[in-house]
Design a protein around this motif. Structure first.
Motif, PDB file in Angstrom:
ATOM      1  N   LYS A 491       0.836  -1.191   0.000  1.00 38.47           N
ATOM      2  CA  LYS A 491       0.000   0.000   0.000  1.00 38.47           C
ATOM      3  C   LYS A 491       0.877   1.250   0.000  1.00 38.47           C
ATOM      4  O   LYS A 491       1.997   1.245   0.509  1.00 38.47           O
ATOM      5  CB  LYS A 491      -0.917   0.007   1.218  1.00 38.47           C
ATOM      6  N   THR A 492       0.336   2.305  -0.576  1.00 36.98           N
ATOM      7  CA  THR A 492       1.077   3.563  -0.630  1.00 36.98           C
ATOM      8  C   THR A 492       0.371   4.618   0.206  1.00 36.98           C
ATOM      9  O   THR A 492      -0.786   4.452   0.605  1.00 36.98           O
ATOM     10  CB  THR A 492       1.204   4.066  -2.077  1.00 36.98           C
ATOM     11  N   ALA A 493       1.100   5.701   0.465  1.00 37.57           N
ATOM     12  CA  ALA A 493       0.540   6.835   1.216  1.00 37.57           C
ATOM     13  C   ALA A 493       0.904   8.112   0.470  1.00 37.57           C
ATOM     14  O   ALA A 493       1.995   8.249  -0.085  1.00 37.57           O
ATOM     15  CB  ALA A 493       1.092   6.869   2.637  1.00 37.57           C
ATOM     16  N   ASP A 517      -3.413   7.616   3.949  1.00 35.07           N
ATOM     17  CA  ASP A 517      -2.878   6.256   3.962  1.00 35.07           C
ATOM     18  C   ASP A 517      -3.761   5.291   3.179  1.00 35.07           C
ATOM     19  O   ASP A 517      -4.859   5.636   2.720  1.00 35.07           O
ATOM     20  CB  ASP A 517      -2.742   5.757   5.401  1.00 35.07           C
ATOM     21  N   LYS A 518      -3.224   4.070   3.060  1.00 36.80           N
ATOM     22  CA  LYS A 518      -3.938   2.941   2.474  1.00 36.80           C
ATOM     23  C   LYS A 518      -4.435   3.254   1.068  1.00 36.80           C
ATOM     24  O   LYS A 518      -5.601   3.065   0.720  1.00 36.80           O
ATOM     25  CB  LYS A 518      -5.106   2.519   3.373  1.00 36.80           C
ATOM     26  N   LYS A 519      -3.525   3.747   0.264  1.00 39.52           N
ATOM     27  CA  LYS A 519      -3.816   4.053  -1.125  1.00 39.52           C
ATOM     28  C   LYS A 519      -3.038   3.105  -2.038  1.00 39.52           C
ATOM     29  O   LYS A 519      -2.164   2.352  -1.597  1.00 39.52           O
ATOM     30  CB  LYS A 519      -3.441   5.501  -1.444  1.00 39.52           C
ATOM     31  N   ASN A 520      -3.345   3.189  -3.341  1.00 38.74           N
ATOM     32  CA  ASN A 520      -2.581   2.461  -4.355  1.00 38.74           C
ATOM     33  C   ASN A 520      -1.974   3.425  -5.371  1.00 38.74           C
ATOM     34  O   ASN A 520      -1.524   3.011  -6.439  1.00 38.74           O
ATOM     35  CB  ASN A 520      -3.496   1.460  -5.071  1.00 38.74           C
ATOM     36  N   THR A 537      -3.687   6.371  -9.840  1.00 37.67           N
ATOM     37  CA  THR A 537      -3.089   5.043  -9.953  1.00 37.67           C
ATOM     38  C   THR A 537      -3.091   4.686 -11.429  1.00 37.67           C
ATOM     39  O   THR A 537      -4.144   4.438 -12.010  1.00 37.67           O
ATOM     40  CB  THR A 537      -3.884   4.002  -9.152  1.00 37.67           C
ATOM     41  N   HIS A 543      -6.217  -1.461  -9.981  1.00 37.75           N
ATOM     42  CA  HIS A 543      -6.636  -0.184  -9.405  1.00 37.75           C
ATOM     43  C   HIS A 543      -6.513   0.906 -10.463  1.00 37.75           C
ATOM     44  O   HIS A 543      -5.572   0.909 -11.268  1.00 37.75           O
ATOM     45  CB  HIS A 543      -5.773   0.173  -8.191  1.00 37.75           C
TER      46      HIS A 543
END
Length: 740
Positions: A491-493, A517-520, A537, A543
């Motif tokens: 996961k990315t932030a 937080d909890k992004k792609n 994304t 995604h």
């Protein structure tokens, strides 16, 4: 006794037939081929005029200059003397090969011999050819002046009454340029089949559209995109424009093979991969052999990774006065334009150099009043020496700031668009080299001494970083460590940073606004005007979200962010399955997300949004490849005029709002405009016919029917007033009643 010429008699030759004697070997040995034998000769003009006793001294001095591009000797230099036993200011020089003679004309022509004399170098064959073919007469005849033909306006699209923008779209075998019509289908300007073989590319200010072909590069421009320039670089694969569109760099994986006389390429370009062209003249300035980049070593036991192409091979200073290339791990070469001579005649030795970047605009450092350009470079850790980041001033080559770095795995250099800051993104490894973390070293270029601010609050590795255009805020995306054995990407932030408010209008320290937080997400796309940013994304099958952010939201500001120069707000979230690219139009009003067949073949096409993320249209297109907005040149308005426009923007926008309402209410504006035009033509025709009929009636003495009707109405009204009306009135005088 052996015969000699004197002892031979005439009868010895009586029986010899000259036609039977074969002279081919002697003719081949001693025959002079004018076009080949003189290719090694050049003519040097502009030399000092000296007496005979100083001739040898001048020849030795000149020889040092001549041997910098080839091999020659004193015996190969012929310097004629006149009747006064003085030199005539020129000399003939013979080189060992024609290639060396060509190099002399390329690099020594226009070079300074000393403070008072500048060399003029030409091939001897060129002088002979031009003198013969030019038919130089003793009497001067003025040249014939060709009639003036107005050229096409290369920036005509900027005069569009509706202030629309253009974009180029490549799909299938067709390439077309279109006007943006917002929700409606785009309006075509030109649409051509097989316009390019690889891709298309706009020049940085939108003047030219470049198409790539097996024979070279073609530039197009004008209202209907006619041919403007062509650059014959066979099998060209990559191109790069200079910032001001004056120069073009082309690259081919195959070395150039020159057939001299057929193209503008000469023997100097033979075997080269890279050519720098002058766009105005269409001629090559200089050519180079390509340098590949050495990738970092892979794990032990595996085959070494393949070398990567260094692109862009040359990087330009913002004012196009310099262009530089790097030989990785060794040196940096800076060339002056337009002569393409090496600055100070030598490359800059920088041991271990890995990358460099020019400042994107002319810097304005505090206390520095002389002209300069800045570039930033970095070197890795070498033995016991730490990694370094350096800031160099050009043309002085002075190192104005350095920074030592430790435990460095990789470095990326990010300049702010106005050269106020340069952010050095440093990926550091732990002592065990099993984990990575990132910190930012921000050089404050415009402040005295170029101080460096360190942002070390980032716990994970930064995979993307982008400055706000013409601003001092930035966005970065971090990614956590991948769990071993897991097929799911980490996961990315997304983190937003801005400076604190400082007293006196200065720029304070950079602070974190917010982390999502909890992004792609993996892509950051700023509006070219700043303030708005799309975090997306892209090129990920699972995604495909796009989130639209405003950093100057006009609503209420959180108490914790009162001292920050930003007010962050998420405006909209959209999805575009298979999205591979995101592009803003040059005004910052519209955003296009697209899915290219070059990446995958599912649901190719593009979507268009407003700057706030409102979807305007979905456009599925078969074999869609590329969509590029046409850039705009820098505005001609002063900063004060721009401030006045922003201050009175609501007044200016009323006309555009009215046009928008008009477009919403009427389904087809073009049909309505056509009907309005026809109605105006009809009214004009009716008026013309009435005037003709009236003139003809007056000539024939026929009264106007309208006037006759008006006279009849008046007469009838008058007759009604004069008419006598008789009325009978019955009066009862007496009434009596009788009884029977």
């Amino acid at each position: 006794m052996a015969p000699t010429f004197d002892t031979l008699s005439d009868h010895d030759f009586d029986d010899v037939d000259e036609e039977e004697i074969d002279f081919s070997d002697l003719r081949a040995q001693y025959d002079v081929r004018r076009d080949q034998g003189l290719d090694t000769f050049v003519v040097i003009d502009g030399l000092p005029i000296v007496p005979a006793e100083n001739k040898s001294k001048l020849v030795k001095f000149l020889l040092k200059k001549l041997n910098t591009v080839g091999n020659t000797s004193e015996d190969a230099i012929l310097m004629p003397m006149n009747d006064q036993n003085m030199s005539d200011g020129f000399a003939f020089v013979e080189y060992e090969t024609p290639e060396q003679a060509a190099a002399a004309t390329k690099h020594l022509h226009g070079a300074a011999l000393d403070r008072r004399h500048t060399l003029a170098v030409n091939k001897l064959t060129d002088i002979d050819r031009y003198g013969r073919e030019g038919r130089i007469d003793d009497e001067y005849e003025p040249p014939e002046i060709e009639p003036f033909h107005e050229k096409e306006h290369l920036r005509s699209w900027l005069g569009d009454p509706a202030a629309r923008d253009q974009f180029v779209m490549f799909r299938g075998d067709n390439v077309g340029v279109f006007w943006n019509m917002k929700k409606d289908p785009p309006e075509p300007v030109v649409d051509r089949k097989h316009w390019t073989q690889l891709f298309v590319q706009w020049s940085p200010q939108g003047t030219f559209l470049a198409s790539i072909h097996q024979q070279g590069v073609q530039l197009w421009g004008g209202p209907m995109f006619s041919k403007q320039k062509q650059f014959p670089h066979p099998f060209v694969s990559l191109i790069e424009f200079s910032p001001g569109e004056r120069y073009l760099t082309t690259w081919s994986n195959q070395p150039i093979s020159v057939e001299e006389g057929k193209t503008s390429l000469t023997i100097e370009e033979e075997g080269k991969h890279i050519v720098i062209w002058d766009i105005v003249t269409g001629k090559p300035l200089r050519s180079f052999v390509a340098h590949d980049l050495t990738p970092p070593p892979g794990p032990e036991g595996e085959a070494p990774p393949k070398k990567k192409v260094q692109w862009p091979a040359f990087k330009w200073s913002s004012d196009e006065k310099y262009v530089a290339r790097m030989k990785q791990h060794e040196s940096l070469s800076i060339y002056e334009l337009p002569r393409m001579n090496l600055l100070d005649k030598t490359s800059i030795k920088i041991e271990g150099i890995m990358d460099f970047e020019w400042a994107p605009s002319s810097p304005r450092r505090e206390g520095i009043k002389t002209y300069e350009q800045l570039l930033c470079f970095w070197t890795p850790e070498i033995k016991s020496n730490p990694a370094k980041v350096g800031l160099m001033s050009v043309p002085s080559k002075e190192i104005v700031r350095t920074r030592n770095l430790f435990n460095v795995s990789d470095v990326k250099l990010h300049w702010q668009s106005e050269a106020s800051f340069v952010c050095v993104k440093v990926d550091r490894h732990s002592k065990s080299k099993k984990s990575l973390a990132t910190n930012l070293e921000i050089f404050r270029v415009r402040e005295k001494g170029v101080p460096v601010e360190v942002v070390d609050s980032i716990k994970d590795t930064v995979i993307n970083f982008a400055w706000e255009p013409k601003g001092d805020r930035f966005v970065l995306i971090t990614a956590g460590e991948v769990v071993p054995g897991s097929n799911v990407a980490a996961k990315t932030a997304v983190a937003f940073f801005c400076p604190e408010k400082a007293k006196g209008g200065g720029i304070g320290n950079f602070k974190l606004i917010r982390t999502v937080d909890k992004k792609n997400s993996n892509g950051i796309y700023w509006s070219p005007k700043g303030r708005f940013v799309v975090v997306a994304t892209v090129a990920v099958q699972q995604h495909f979200d796009l989130e639209f952010w405003d950093l100057d939201y006009e609503g209420e500001k959180a108490e914790a962010e009162k001292e920050l120069s930003a007010n962050l707000m998420s405006m909209n979230i959209q999805e575009h399955y298979g999205v591979t690219d995101v592009d803003w139009d040059p005004t910052g009003r519209y955003v296009v997300s697209s899915a290219s067949v070059w990446t995958h073949q599912m649901e190719n096409g593009y979507h268009m949004y407003t700057f706030s993320g409102v979807l305007l249209s979905e456009n599925p297109i078969e074999k869609f490849k590329q969509l590029l907005w046409r850039p705009r040149p820098p505005t001609l308005l002063s900063k004060e005029e721009q401030r006045n426009i922003r201050r009175n923007l609501r007044e200016y926008s009323r006309d555009f709002d009215e046009e928008d309402r008009y477009a919403v209410d009427i389904a087809n504006t073009a049909i309505v405009e056509e009907r309005r035009r026809l109605l105006e033509e009809w009214d004009a025709w009716v008026r013309m016919v009435k005037e003709d009929v009236k003139a003809e009636r007056e000539e024939l003495g026929i009264p106007d029917p309208k006037e006759e009707l008006e006279l009849q109405r008046i007469r009838s009204a008058a007759s009604e007033e004069e008419q006598v009306v008789e009325e009978l009135v019955e009066d009862v005088i007496e009434e009596s009643e009788e009884f029977a």
